[in-house]
Design an enzyme around this catalytic site. Sequence first.
Site, short mmCIF file in Angstrom:
data_model
loop_
_atom_site.label_atom_id
_atom_site.label_comp_id
_atom_site.label_asym_id
_atom_site.label_seq_id
_atom_site.Cartn_x
_atom_site.Cartn_y
_atom_site.Cartn_z
N ARG A 115 -15.86 12.62 -0.02
CA ARG A 115 -14.77 13.57 -0.24
C ARG A 115 -15.09 14.55 -1.37
NH1 ARG A 115 -9.99 8.98 -0.15
NH2 ARG A 115 -9.39 9.16 2.05
N GLU A 133 -0.30 5.03 0.91
CA GLU A 133 -0.56 5.98 1.99
C GLU A 133 -0.66 5.26 3.33
OE1 GLU A 133 -3.48 9.17 1.01
OE2 GLU A 133 -3.69 8.03 -0.84
N ASN A 147 -9.10 -1.61 3.23
CA ASN A 147 -9.05 -2.02 1.82
C ASN A 147 -7.79 -2.82 1.47
OD1 ASN A 147 -7.39 0.23 2.06
ND2 ASN A 147 -7.95 1.07 0.08
N ASP A 200 0.86 -1.18 0.00
CA ASP A 200 0.00 0.00 0.00
C ASP A 200 0.90 1.24 0.00
OD1 ASP A 200 -2.26 1.66 0.29
OD2 ASP A 200 -2.16 1.54 2.48
#
Length: 199
Positions: free
Chosen positions: A46, A9, A155, A7
């Site tokens: 968002r 971030e 996720n 991943d």
Amino acid sequence: MNVVCLDLEGVLVPEIWIAFSEATGIPELKRTTRDEPDYDKLMEFRLGVLEEHGLGLREIQEVIAGIDPMPGAREFLDELRPLAQVIIVSDTFSQFAKPLMEKLGWPTIFCNELLVGEDGRITGYKMRCPQTKLTTVNALHDAGLTTIAAGDSHNDLGMIRASKAGWLFKSTEAIRAENPDIPSCEEYAELLAGIKAAL
């Protein structure tokens, strides 16, 4: 052949949306995949906040320009890449990722695309495929490759569980508690040692 899937971030760079939240003073944008397992729901939220405040891609990219990799992340990748192929598998967007990839030494990244109007307004987004991370590692398996994975959020769980070995890295206490079957670590040296053992 082993492929390490990481991943982005929260693992190699700080969370972009948290940095943008802090820069703009909009606390609602601190919400990430650590908080919301449904990525589509999170992104629609968002985009609604951005629209409400009249913010677009330019403002986000200005914040990203000031984001540096986490301490030790570049060195971790540099030590890992001679040992195995490495792919960053992220739900971020190509328009966000490019300056961060430069700072990390241009690793390969699989990510998504923002839909942006001529005025710079973000009108939507296009995911590469459903369940992008799990689908990616399954496709690598179909190609005859073996995956090892690490991530920090909801996720990432499918990707981690589908791989030969996997870790939660710098995750939250809640996610670790909900997934006691997945080993977790906080330091790059520990993650690198685990990956070396799995190789």
